[in-house]
Design a protein around this motif. Sequence first.
Motif, PDB file in Angstrom:
ATOM      1  N   ILE A  97      -1.260  11.240 -14.308  1.00  0.00           N
ATOM      2  CA  ILE A  97      -0.823  10.911 -13.308  1.00  0.00           C
ATOM      3  C   ILE A  97      -2.151  10.652 -13.588  1.00  0.00           C
ATOM      4  CG2 ILE A  97      -1.064  12.333 -11.339  1.00  0.00           C
ATOM      5  CD1 ILE A  97       0.579  14.358 -13.073  1.00  0.00           C
ATOM      6  N   ASP A  98      -2.356   9.349 -12.150  1.00  0.00           N
ATOM      7  CA  ASP A  98      -3.440   8.745 -12.224  1.00  0.00           C
ATOM      8  C   ASP A  98      -4.083   9.645 -10.926  1.00  0.00           C
ATOM      9  OD1 ASP A  98      -2.859   6.957 -13.785  1.00  0.00           O
ATOM     10  OD2 ASP A  98      -2.080   5.286 -12.349  1.00  0.00           O
ATOM     11  N   LEU A  99      -5.602   9.626 -11.209  1.00  0.00           N
ATOM     12  CA  LEU A  99      -6.768  10.525  -9.963  1.00  0.00           C
ATOM     13  C   LEU A  99      -7.207   9.450  -9.925  1.00  0.00           C
ATOM     14  CD1 LEU A  99      -7.440  13.251  -8.817  1.00  0.00           C
ATOM     15  CD2 LEU A  99      -9.416  13.124 -10.722  1.00  0.00           C
ATOM     16  N   ILE A 100      -7.712   9.706  -8.020  1.00  0.00           N
ATOM     17  CA  ILE A 100      -8.439   8.988  -6.613  1.00  0.00           C
ATOM     18  C   ILE A 100      -8.666  10.010  -6.568  1.00  0.00           C
ATOM     19  CG2 ILE A 100      -8.544   7.365  -4.772  1.00  0.00           C
ATOM     20  CD1 ILE A 100      -5.718   6.351  -5.585  1.00  0.00           C
ATOM     21  N   ILE A 101     -10.333  10.314  -6.628  1.00  0.00           N
ATOM     22  CA  ILE A 101     -10.993  11.226  -5.579  1.00  0.00           C
ATOM     23  C   ILE A 101     -11.655  10.566  -4.436  1.00  0.00           C
ATOM     24  CG2 ILE A 101     -12.957  13.053  -5.912  1.00  0.00           C
ATOM     25  CD1 ILE A 101     -12.360  12.538  -8.857  1.00  0.00           C
ATOM     26  N   CYS A 102     -12.062  11.083  -3.417  1.00  0.00           N
ATOM     27  CA  CYS A 102     -12.858  10.975  -2.629  1.00  0.00           C
ATOM     28  C   CYS A 102     -12.983  12.361  -1.696  1.00  0.00           C
ATOM     29  CB  CYS A 102     -11.570  11.039  -0.706  1.00  0.00           C
ATOM     30  SG  CYS A 102     -10.240   9.729  -1.192  1.00  0.00           S
ATOM     31  N   ASP A 103     -14.418  11.907  -2.223  1.00  0.00           N
ATOM     32  CA  ASP A 103     -15.327  12.885  -1.542  1.00  0.00           C
ATOM     33  C   ASP A 103     -16.442  12.807  -2.039  1.00  0.00           C
ATOM     34  OD1 ASP A 103     -16.100  15.451  -2.026  1.00  0.00           O
ATOM     35  OD2 ASP A 103     -16.089  15.736  -4.325  1.00  0.00           O
ATOM     36  N   HIS A 104     -16.669  13.992  -0.873  1.00  0.00           N
ATOM     37  CA  HIS A 104     -18.840  13.574  -0.008  1.00  0.00           C
ATOM     38  C   HIS A 104     -19.853  14.238  -0.701  1.00  0.00           C
ATOM     39  CE1 HIS A 104     -19.569  16.403   3.310  1.00  0.00           C
ATOM     40  NE2 HIS A 104     -18.457  16.536   1.953  1.00  0.00           N
ATOM     41  N   HIS A 105     -19.142  14.929  -1.591  1.00  0.00           N
ATOM     42  CA  HIS A 105     -20.680  15.960  -2.162  1.00  0.00           C
ATOM     43  C   HIS A 105     -21.277  15.437  -3.231  1.00  0.00           C
ATOM     44  CE1 HIS A 105     -17.951  18.601  -0.514  1.00  0.00           C
ATOM     45  NE2 HIS A 105     -18.690  19.441   0.011  1.00  0.00           N
ATOM     46  N   GLU A 106     -21.921  16.306  -3.843  1.00  0.00           N
ATOM     47  CA  GLU A 106     -23.138  15.225  -5.083  1.00  0.00           C
ATOM     48  C   GLU A 106     -22.229  15.629  -6.303  1.00  0.00           C
ATOM     49  OE1 GLU A 106     -26.234  14.735  -5.221  1.00  0.00           O
ATOM     50  OE2 GLU A 106     -27.701  15.233  -3.541  1.00  0.00           O
ATOM     51  N   PRO A 107     -22.594  14.117  -6.900  1.00  0.00           N
ATOM     52  CA  PRO A 107     -22.020  14.471  -8.280  1.00  0.00           C
ATOM     53  C   PRO A 107     -22.835  15.156  -9.482  1.00  0.00           C
ATOM     54  CG  PRO A 107     -22.563  12.186  -7.714  1.00  0.00           C
ATOM     55  CD  PRO A 107     -22.891  12.769  -6.060  1.00  0.00           C
TER      56      PRO A 107
ATOM     57  N   PRO B  85     -15.668  12.280 -13.701  1.00  0.00           N
ATOM     58  CA  PRO B  85     -14.330  13.348 -13.855  1.00  0.00           C
ATOM     59  C   PRO B  85     -14.224  11.591 -14.215  1.00  0.00           C
ATOM     60  CG  PRO B  85     -15.219  14.283 -11.881  1.00  0.00           C
ATOM     61  CD  PRO B  85     -16.209  13.102 -11.931  1.00  0.00           C
ATOM     62  N   ASP B  86     -13.073  11.925 -15.479  1.00  0.00           N
ATOM     63  CA  ASP B  86     -12.410  10.870 -15.433  1.00  0.00           C
ATOM     64  C   ASP B  86     -10.983  10.389 -15.185  1.00  0.00           C
ATOM     65  OD1 ASP B  86     -10.877   8.595 -17.123  1.00  0.00           O
ATOM     66  OD2 ASP B  86     -10.618   9.808 -18.933  1.00  0.00           O
ATOM     67  N   ALA B  87     -11.087   9.698 -14.042  1.00  0.00           N
ATOM     68  CA  ALA B  87     -10.190   8.869 -13.123  1.00  0.00           C
ATOM     69  C   ALA B  87      -9.822   7.926 -12.897  1.00  0.00           C
ATOM     70  CB  ALA B  87     -10.417   9.966 -11.300  1.00  0.00           C
ATOM     71  N   TYR B  88      -9.004   7.951 -12.000  1.00  0.00           N
ATOM     72  CA  TYR B  88      -8.896   5.463 -11.538  1.00  0.00           C
ATOM     73  C   TYR B  88      -9.597   5.758 -10.434  1.00  0.00           C
ATOM     74  CZ  TYR B  88      -5.893   2.202 -11.070  1.00  0.00           C
ATOM     75  OH  TYR B  88      -5.381   1.143 -10.403  1.00  0.00           O
ATOM     76  N   ALA B  89      -9.809   6.105  -9.653  1.00  0.00           N
ATOM     77  CA  ALA B  89     -10.728   6.000  -8.714  1.00  0.00           C
ATOM     78  C   ALA B  89     -11.546   7.211  -8.042  1.00  0.00           C
ATOM     79  CB  ALA B  89     -10.226   4.496  -8.118  1.00  0.00           C
ATOM     80  N   ILE B  90     -12.734   6.285  -8.147  1.00  0.00           N
ATOM     81  CA  ILE B  90     -14.022   7.609  -7.362  1.00  0.00           C
ATOM     82  C   ILE B  90     -14.497   6.856  -6.489  1.00  0.00           C
ATOM     83  CG2 ILE B  90     -15.830   9.433  -7.734  1.00  0.00           C
ATOM     84  CD1 ILE B  90     -14.952   9.176 -10.341  1.00  0.00           C
ATOM     85  N   LEU B  91     -13.955   7.509  -5.319  1.00  0.00           N
ATOM     86  CA  LEU B  91     -14.933   6.927  -3.507  1.00  0.00           C
ATOM     87  C   LEU B  91     -15.544   8.088  -3.349  1.00  0.00           C
ATOM     88  CD1 LEU B  91     -11.406   6.186  -1.631  1.00  0.00           C
ATOM     89  CD2 LEU B  91     -12.923   4.154  -3.416  1.00  0.00           C
ATOM     90  N   ASP B  92     -17.064   7.441  -3.561  1.00  0.00           N
ATOM     91  CA  ASP B  92     -18.243   8.614  -3.263  1.00  0.00           C
ATOM     92  C   ASP B  92     -19.056   7.826  -2.596  1.00  0.00           C
ATOM     93  OD1 ASP B  92     -19.962  11.039  -2.813  1.00  0.00           O
ATOM     94  OD2 ASP B  92     -19.541  11.920  -4.425  1.00  0.00           O
ATOM     95  N   PRO B  93     -19.754   7.559  -1.117  1.00  0.00           N
ATOM     96  CA  PRO B  93     -20.919   6.795  -1.132  1.00  0.00           C
ATOM     97  C   PRO B  93     -22.328   7.357  -1.504  1.00  0.00           C
ATOM     98  CG  PRO B  93     -20.024   8.590   1.219  1.00  0.00           C
ATOM     99  CD  PRO B  93     -18.503   9.058  -0.339  1.00  0.00           C
ATOM    100  N   ILE B  94     -22.352   8.551  -2.422  1.00  0.00           N
ATOM    101  CA  ILE B  94     -24.144   9.222  -2.388  1.00  0.00           C
ATOM    102  C   ILE B  94     -23.668   9.225  -4.165  1.00  0.00           C
ATOM    103  CG2 ILE B  94     -23.888  10.694  -0.670  1.00  0.00           C
ATOM    104  CD1 ILE B  94     -23.857  13.103  -2.117  1.00  0.00           C
ATOM    105  N   ARG B  95     -22.530   8.521  -4.483  1.00  0.00           N
ATOM    106  CA  ARG B  95     -22.507   8.072  -5.994  1.00  0.00           C
ATOM    107  C   ARG B  95     -23.926   7.078  -6.188  1.00  0.00           C
ATOM    108  NH1 ARG B  95     -17.301   5.530  -8.539  1.00  0.00           N
ATOM    109  NH2 ARG B  95     -18.299   4.670 -10.012  1.00  0.00           N
ATOM    110  N   LYS B  96     -24.990   7.515  -7.912  1.00  0.00           N
ATOM    111  CA  LYS B  96     -25.774   6.776  -6.796  1.00  0.00           C
ATOM    112  C   LYS B  96     -25.659   5.203  -7.354  1.00  0.00           C
ATOM    113  CE  LYS B  96     -29.646   9.444  -9.195  1.00  0.00           C
ATOM    114  NZ  LYS B  96     -28.672  10.659  -9.059  1.00  0.00           N
TER     115      LYS B  96
END
Length: 550
Positions: free
Chosen positions: A145-155, A160-171
């Motif tokens: 299963i492909d994983l797309i993460i939509c989050d706004h918390h601190e990484p 995580p090993d995900a297909y895409a990670i949407l988080d504006p506070i990732r560096k």
Amino acid sequence: VHNLARSLKIPKTLGRVLVGRGINTSEDANKFFIPSKQNIHNPFLMKDMDKAVKRIIEAMDNNESIWIHGDYDVDGTCSTAALFKFLHSLGCKVQFFIPDRFQDGYGLSERSLKGAKDFGATLLISVDVGITAIPIAKEIKASGIDLIICDHHEPLDTFPDAYAILDPIRKDCEYPFKNLAACGVVFKLIQGLSQMLGTPEKAYEYLDFVAMASAADMVPLIGENRTLVYYGLKKLNEKTRPGLKGLIHCTNLKIGSITATNIVFAVAPIINAAGRMGEALRSVNMMIQDDEIHAFQIAQQLEDENRRRRYIDQQTFEEAIPIAEKQLKEGARCLVIHQPHWHAGVIGIVAARLVDRFNVPTILMTTILGNAKGSCRSPNNFDIYSALKRAGHLLIEYGGHRHAAGLSLDEANIPELRRIINSCADETISSDMMTHEIEIDAELKLNELSPNFISSLNKFAPYGYGNYKPIFFSKGVSSSNGVKIVGQNNLKFRAFQNNFAIDAIAFGLANKYDVVSTGKPFKILYNLEINTFNGQNTPQLFIRDIKPEE
């Protein structure tokens, strides 16, 4: 201040409020006063947005099954509802899962993964969770299963090993606005999909969810958030969706005049009651309803549970106060309190109430399945998430941001957790920081309260975290026509200064009766409110503090 007042045709006092909030030019002030959709950033500036959008369109074209994993608070449930409604409108085969606070705890879980597999999902989208889900992300990938993460918390330090990670506070993300709620991140995904599919306006239909989530999750209502919430409130008030009408009816609010403050104090507690007192997926089921009556029935059930929650909340608060006072007496600068019998659904609220009461960071825990689980809340001057990082070796799991977080650990490690968190607090919190303070926006003479002043002040809304209602200061005030104590602990009087009088209400300040009733002048801090009575709107002072003139 003078230039702003002249160019914007606003009172000088309100020019001072703008400058105090970092708004120094008429261009910035116009952007602030008249939020425009042109100020909404391009979603493809967000790291991995192109990958996420392409993968979802591929899933839609191939009729793949999509599993949405949300969270049980307002931000998590609104994010889930918005994404589910949008993908469903595209004809996607989609299902959602909200964890059970007591059975699953926070974040991606084995039960959710099993549900995704049973549904035949080949794509899993997590909203408001996932940025720290390193072990379960491996299992999701191993399941095909492909994983797309939509989050706004601190990484964490690793993703995580995900297909895409949407988080504006990732560096490594260059997205220009870093303070989105999770539902704001989901909106950016919906916006990206809408643009790619040639229907860019469709995305704005989901801003009512973003307004509710942003207000409730206490993200700063500045910059892009202010624009999203402004248009979201417009949608909520002018084209209320069936799933929200019943909910609003239960709050006794009037559609057409709902504010961000109303959401925080009236709407959000009912949505949150679902996850605090039982299954949070009921909130999502209510919000996505097209049948207004069915939505109203769910809302009534949640309102009943919210009443029960308030009772348990008060009971827990009263039990926590003596423990808190003892810890503070012993020199603690941070409260770390554990009682195994406390209800897991209310400890976050009670932690926030203890922060309000004592002005120190607070961690409140109960016991679930043999481990201590809890919620952390913090005043503005302390980063609770960084403190948890320092104690990371003791924790089974944790996540959040500088003002709010969650954690779990072995009960035996609580004393060491208390020691580490308090040593962090000792480094950054001085004695004077533990005293409550109210920041004043500007001094105001009461006779400045003209219709132009009030209409200019209204442009400062929507109010919320990062854009609070302006607090004004007036001196040389006296009371006219006597002072009444109303309710249990409130003062009501006419405030009088320089031959100008206005109604004033001071909640919880009956102990100041002697200051305002002697005929001597005094000083006041207040917000300006509009009181509606018998269809008449009249300004009144909402007093925050009173002091005698020296």
